[in-house]
Structure formats: C-alpha cells, structure tokens
Scaffold this active site. Structure first.
Site, PDB file in Angstrom:
ATOM      1  N   ASP A   1      -4.307  -8.606   9.540  1.00  0.00           N
ATOM      2  CA  ASP A   1      -3.248  -7.756  10.083  1.00  0.00           C
ATOM      3  C   ASP A   1      -2.966  -8.096  11.544  1.00  0.00           C
ATOM      4  O   ASP A   1      -1.814  -8.084  11.993  1.00  0.00           O
ATOM      5  CB  ASP A   1      -3.639  -6.286   9.958  1.00  0.00           C
TER       6      ASP A   1
ATOM      7  N   GLU B   1       0.809  -1.214   0.000  1.00  0.00           N
ATOM      8  CA  GLU B   1       0.000   0.000   0.000  1.00  0.00           C
ATOM      9  C   GLU B   1       0.848   1.273   0.000  1.00  0.00           C
ATOM     10  O   GLU B   1       0.319   2.365   0.228  1.00  0.00           O
ATOM     11  CB  GLU B   1      -0.963   0.001   1.196  1.00  0.00           C
TER      12      GLU B   1
END
Length: 295
Positions: free
Chosen positions: A245, A137
């Site tokens: 995550d 990202e």
C-alpha cells in the site's frame, strides 16, 4: 489532479507469533497491538504523506470509526466523503511471524455497506482526468468502476484480495494495474516466471499500464512504450503489512505530481523499504521528508 481513494477502513489487531497458526492448533502470541489499517486507508495515508491532494470515500461504524477518520485527517486526507453507519467498522486479524511476514483475516463490516447512491454522490465531486484508486475490500465495485470510467476518471486497481469477483469487474476501464506476483498469476490464469506476468497482463490489457511488485526482487513497470525495472532497497523486515500500500501511494503520488515512471518507482521503493522496517500498517508509512532522506 485530485486523487480519490474509494476503499476500506479497518481496525487492525496485530499478533506477533513464532509461526502462523496451523489447522487445529492453538498458539499463544508474544504481543498484540491495535492499529488503523485497511488497504484503502493505508493507500490514502501514503498518497497524502507523499504530497498528493487526497480524498477518501468509504464507510465506518458510528461507534468505532472515529480513530480511523482521525488517522486519515492527521495525514492530510480529506474525509468529508466518508459515511458513518450504525454497524461495526471493518477489522482485520493479522499474524506477523518472526521473519516479518504476515497473514490476514478480514471482516468487511461497514466496508460492505457502500451504496450506489453514495457512489453517485461522491463521484459528482470529481472531474474527468482525476484519479480513482480502488482495491477489492468494498462492495459495489463494478458499478463504481463503470460509473467512474464513463466519467473519464483515471482508474487504478490494486486487485487485493484477489478472488473470482475481480475477474467479473469491468477491467477494460483500468488505467493502472498495481499488483504483486500472486495477484498477477491469478489474473493471468497461468503459470510462468514471475517477471513475465507484467508482459502477459499488458498483452491482455493493451491500453493499461502495469506495475508488478515482486517483494525483495523489486518491481517492474510496463506499458506500450517502455519497460522499467526498479530493484528493492535492502532493509531488515519487521512487518510487511503495509508495504504494498505504501508503494502504491507513493508511486501514484509521484505520477500525479509529474514525475516520470523511473523516478516514481524509485520513490515508491524507498517508502516501502522504510515501511517494512516498522510495525503496524498506517503508522509504518513514512513521510515524504523521511523518504527523500532515505539512503
């Protein structure tokens, strides 16, 4: 061992919906909430809450980035390596359906303003053997990976979101791949049973360690010496946004803290189970005490 997470920081707008919006459809949401998120931020929060010495590097906007830094600091993450820039922070539009599943639309913002000069300055603060945790990202990932790899850092890659750019990365530097079945299938570029992807990736990257997450089916770890299967803990899913995550952060914190693979996987599975039972991304990540008390 110090752990550096060089990754995204996003402001998440989460919309509760009866079903995901279809092409051409206008759909009213039942609720909208704002949270701090981004895969990088989430993983840093999970690492720190799991007890690891965690540093975050990346970029946020000057006008809207302070809440993101405050979230990191409140979890025990060092934020001195995060730059504030005159542009908007990254953000995400997240739909969460009644089953707790999500779909996410990302806007990169400041996450796409990482420079090679910033990378060089950040990596000067770390030593060979320190861990570098990456996702997909932020920009300049090839340079970041090659520079850290040559320095001797242990590189962890969570190839999410998965796209063609991942295949162009210097993947030979990756020590740990942590990925789900969709990402594994795309990286293998072939079909087959989900459980087989871990072994296929190990054949392709024989010097790496593979952690394959399979949602409610648990996870599989393989390297050249062992194969470990970890079942998932059954809970009522409310929001799966930060589950992966959370798993990543708790697994890596366990490994960095001297746990064996089996114990680290078990800790990660417990933390992820708690996370999916709560709303939001970073706010859903449990503390170490909560994870240890989970039954």
């Amino acid at each position: 061992m110090k752990i550096l997470c060089f990754g995204s920081l996003n402001l998440d707008k989460v919309y509760s919906v009866t079903h995901f919006v279809r092409a051409g459809e206008t759909l009213s949401s039942t609720k909208m909430q704002e949270f701090c998120g981004g895969k990088g931020l989430n993983q840093s929060v999970a690492l720190a809450r799991a007890g690891a010495e965690t540093y975050h590097a990346g970029c946020v906007g000057q006008a809207d980035g302070e809440p993101l830094l405050a979230m990191l600091r409140s979890s025990g993450v060092d934020t001195t390596l995060v730059r504030m820039l005159p542009c908007p922070s990254g953000h995400a539009i997240i739909q969460v359906n009644e089953q707790g599943q999500n779909c996410i639309l990302l806007y990169g913002g400041a996450n796409q303003e990482v420079t090679k000069e910033q990378i060089d300055a950040v990596l000067e603060q770390f030593q060979p053997g320190d861990m570098l945790v990456l996702q997909n990202e932020i920009n300049n990932l090839p340079y970041l990976m090659e520079t850290a790899g040559k320095k001797g850092m242990e590189i962890v890659l969570n190839p999410s979101p998965m796209n063609d750019a991942i295949l162009k990365l210097p993947l030979e530097y990756v020590r740990y791949f942590i990925l789900n079945e969709v990402e594994a299938r795309d990286l293998c570029a072939e079909e087959g049973p989900e459980e087989a992807f871990a072994d296929k990736l190990l054949r392709r990257f024989p010097n790496s360690k593979i952690v394959l997450t399979l949602g409610s089916k648990g996870s599989i770890y393989v390297d050249q010496k062992q194969r470990v299967i970890q079942p998932a803990y059954r809970v009522e899913a409310v929001d799966t946004t930060a589950a992966g995550d959370t798993f990543t952060g708790y697994f890596l914190a366990g490994i960095a803290g001297g746990m064996d693979v089996k114990a680290a996987l078990q800790q990660a599975a417990k933390a992820a189970a708690i996370a999916v039972s709560r709303k939001g991304a970073a706010p859903s990540i449990p503390t170490l005490e909560e994870t240890q008390a989970f039954r």
